[in-house]
Design an enzyme around this catalytic site. Structure first.
Site, PDB file in Angstrom:
ATOM      1  N   LYS A 131       0.933  -0.808  -0.127  1.00 28.91           N
ATOM      2  CA  LYS A 131      -0.076   0.076  -0.237  1.00 28.91           C
ATOM      3  C   LYS A 131       1.014   1.513   0.135  1.00 28.91           C
ATOM      4  O   LYS A 131       0.742   2.646  -0.821  1.00 28.91           O
ATOM      5  CB  LYS A 131      -0.692  -0.286   0.683  1.00 28.91           C
ATOM      6  CG  LYS A 131      -1.584  -0.864   1.475  1.00 28.91           C
ATOM      7  CD  LYS A 131      -2.882  -0.649   2.457  1.00 28.91           C
ATOM      8  CE  LYS A 131      -2.342  -1.264   3.820  1.00 28.91           C
ATOM      9  NZ  LYS A 131      -1.500  -2.597   4.026  1.00 28.91           N
ATOM     10  N   ASN A 154      -3.510   5.916   6.738  1.00 30.38           N
ATOM     11  CA  ASN A 154      -2.950   5.444   7.284  1.00 30.38           C
ATOM     12  C   ASN A 154      -1.306   4.788   6.934  1.00 30.38           C
ATOM     13  O   ASN A 154      -0.510   4.022   6.822  1.00 30.38           O
ATOM     14  CB  ASN A 154      -3.389   3.411   7.323  1.00 30.38           C
ATOM     15  CG  ASN A 154      -2.453   2.100   8.151  1.00 30.38           C
ATOM     16  OD1 ASN A 154      -1.802   2.778   9.509  1.00 30.38           O
ATOM     17  ND2 ASN A 154      -2.438   1.353   7.666  1.00 30.38           N
ATOM     18  N   HIS A 204      -3.490  -9.888  10.823  1.00 30.62           N
ATOM     19  CA  HIS A 204      -4.584  -9.646  11.380  1.00 30.62           C
ATOM     20  C   HIS A 204      -5.594 -10.112  11.755  1.00 30.62           C
ATOM     21  O   HIS A 204      -6.456  -9.885  12.976  1.00 30.62           O
ATOM     22  CB  HIS A 204      -4.877  -7.962  10.993  1.00 30.62           C
ATOM     23  CG  HIS A 204      -4.415  -6.969  10.670  1.00 30.62           C
ATOM     24  ND1 HIS A 204      -3.208  -6.286  11.677  1.00 30.62           N
ATOM     25  CD2 HIS A 204      -4.174  -6.432   9.399  1.00 30.62           C
ATOM     26  CE1 HIS A 204      -2.582  -5.155  10.634  1.00 30.62           C
ATOM     27  NE2 HIS A 204      -3.123  -5.513   9.479  1.00 30.62           N
TER      28      HIS A 204
END
Length: 464
Positions: A131, A154, A204
């Site tokens: 990203k 983020n 996660h």
């Protein structure tokens, strides 16, 4: 500022019409939300389950009179809220939050608020890996095309900021946002001009019950979007509901209509749009198949907002990568050292090992470990067997990580980063490379991945 520690109270109240917004979590994002509300004269209070959250001192300095509740969340406070502005670091499944949500208290987040305030296009990027690289490359392309841009979400680094802080700057032509699954959970209708899920791999798993739940959070990036970019090599990149919008695609194969991919010609490989070459793979300053995919994604996103291919080619030729992403550090006695501290999940580490393995003449000594986030490390075995010489493990979940490896993978345990790089150099020969790519979060031993990467760099410097 009124600061008090509150015990959880299990009572049910209905939020009154004059109730305040409650910011849940006082980190970087929570502070940006507080500044946003304060600038608009909106009534709010802040809660954090920690006694000393990281942005507390700054909040006290800027807004000394703000009501701030620290310690275990008070259900009573949450139930009395007009809305809950939840920071990405706080799980919506936290007991007190879940009670308030079940009682019908509205939930939002900084990205949701931001998207309702801006009138210029938003370019939205999510995925398990790549990203930040794609967003940074896209920013370079847009700047090269003369666009006034805001970059945030983020992200780490000096040129990015929380989304709501962007609203304090001069008006932009385009906003480029890197978005995590946590941010997307509280985003109802992003309405991006163009959106992409770059890829999806297990991450996660300490916060999600399954990879399917993680995937559903990522899919929220497509809500209200006007164009979509799809990775044709990853089916998880495709919107789960059919959208009647233009679609651009990228991947390693030959590009088709409205597609970006690779063309083979004269023993060279070219990144191309349909049949039009953009740049030779040999001209890129970043290496590895995963970075070719990242370049193609950035090019597709740029084309979706009308940027000329020549400008795209010029920017990606000059892009040299980001710190802590397969960053070359030093050569010590013929052994190369690379810092990939941003490799915080298994997919990122697999890509780093494979990309570096194809580049060097010797073998890789991998330094890994930390907080595993519930991941299955078994997927690392094939790439370690192919490109690796040994693995040096550090951190909380080192033993668990080692237990998933094949018996013939040489594994060593190190006490700290200096110990790890010293062991690696002792076992390496000229032509080998030592790669820090932990496949884990950093918070057991370090403040964040940047701190971990800097510790690696400093440890390598002490070897010279």
């Amino acid at each position: 500022m009124t600061t008090k520690t509150i015990e959880t109270v299990h009572s049910i109240d209905v939020a009154s019409n004059d109730a305040s917004s409650v910011i849940v979590g006082l980190g970087v994002t929570g502070l940006s939300c507080a500044k946003y509300f304060a600038a608009r004269g909106q009534n709010f209070k802040v809660v954090d389950s920690r006694e000393t959250p990281p942005a507390l001192d700054e909040l006290k300095r800027l807004m000394p009179d703000v009501d701030c509740e620290l310690g275990p969340f008070s259900v009573e406070t949450l139930l009395a809220a007009k809305e809950l502005v939840v920071s990405p670091g706080v799980s919506l499944q936290t007991e007190a939050l879940a009670i308030a949500i079940d009682a019908g208290i509205p939930v939002t987040g900084d990205i949701d608020i931001f998207s309702k305030q801006v009138s210029v296009p938003i370019m939205a990027v999510t995925g398990s890996n790549g990203k930040s690289t794609v967003v940074a490359m896209l920013a370079d392309i847009l700047l090269g095309a003369g666009k006034k841009i805001g970059v945030g979400g983020n992200l780490d680094g000096p040129n990015s900021m929380p989304a709501l802080d962007l609203l304090q700057e001069e008006k932009k032509d385009i906003y480029v946002l890197e978005l995590s699954s946590f941010q997307l959970e509280t985003t109802e209708n992003l309405g991006a001009e163009v959106a992409v899920i770059l890829n999806l791999s297990e991450d996660h798993m300490d916060r999600y019950d399954s990879i399917e739940q993680y995937h559903r959070a990522k899919q929220r990036i497509f809500q209200g979007c006007r164009q979509v970019v799809v990775n044709r090599d990853d089916s998880n990149s495709i919107p789960s509901t059919e959208l009647d919008v233009p679609v651009w695609d990228f991947g390693f194969g030959r590009p088709g209509v409205n597609g970006l991919g690779l063309l083979e010609e004269d023993d060279d490989q070219y990144l191309a749009y349909q049949l039009e070459k953009i740049v030779s793979a040999n001209e890129l300053k970043i290496f590895g198949q995963h970075n070719i995919s990242n370049v193609l994604a950035a090019a597709a996103l740029a084309m979706a907002v009308g940027i000329d291919l020549k400008l795209i080619g010029s920017a990606i030729r000059n892009f040299s990568g980001l710190p802590h992403r397969c960053q070359w550090v030093a050569n010590v006695s013929g052994v190369e050292f690379y810092n990939d501290s941003k490799g915080t999940n298994v997919g990122a580490t697999m890509a780093a090992v494979e990309g570096l393995g194809q580049r060097i003449s010797g073998h890789i000594l991998l330094i890994a470990g930390g907080v595993g986030k519930g991941a299955n490390f078994k997927s690392l075995v094939p790439v370690i067997n192919k490109w690796g010489k040994e693995v040096i493990l550090i951190g909380r979940d080192a033993v668990e990580m080692a237990s998933t490896f094949d018996a013939d993978i040489q594994t060593y345990f190190a006490n700290d980063m200096q110990d790890a790089v010293t062991v690696a150099l002792a076992h390496a020969v000229a032509g080998d490379a030592v790669l820090l790519s932990p496949a884990c979060a950093s918070f057991d031993m370090f403040e964040n991945f940047q701190h971990r990467g800097q510790s690696f760099i400093q440890s390598v410097e002490r070897l010279q």
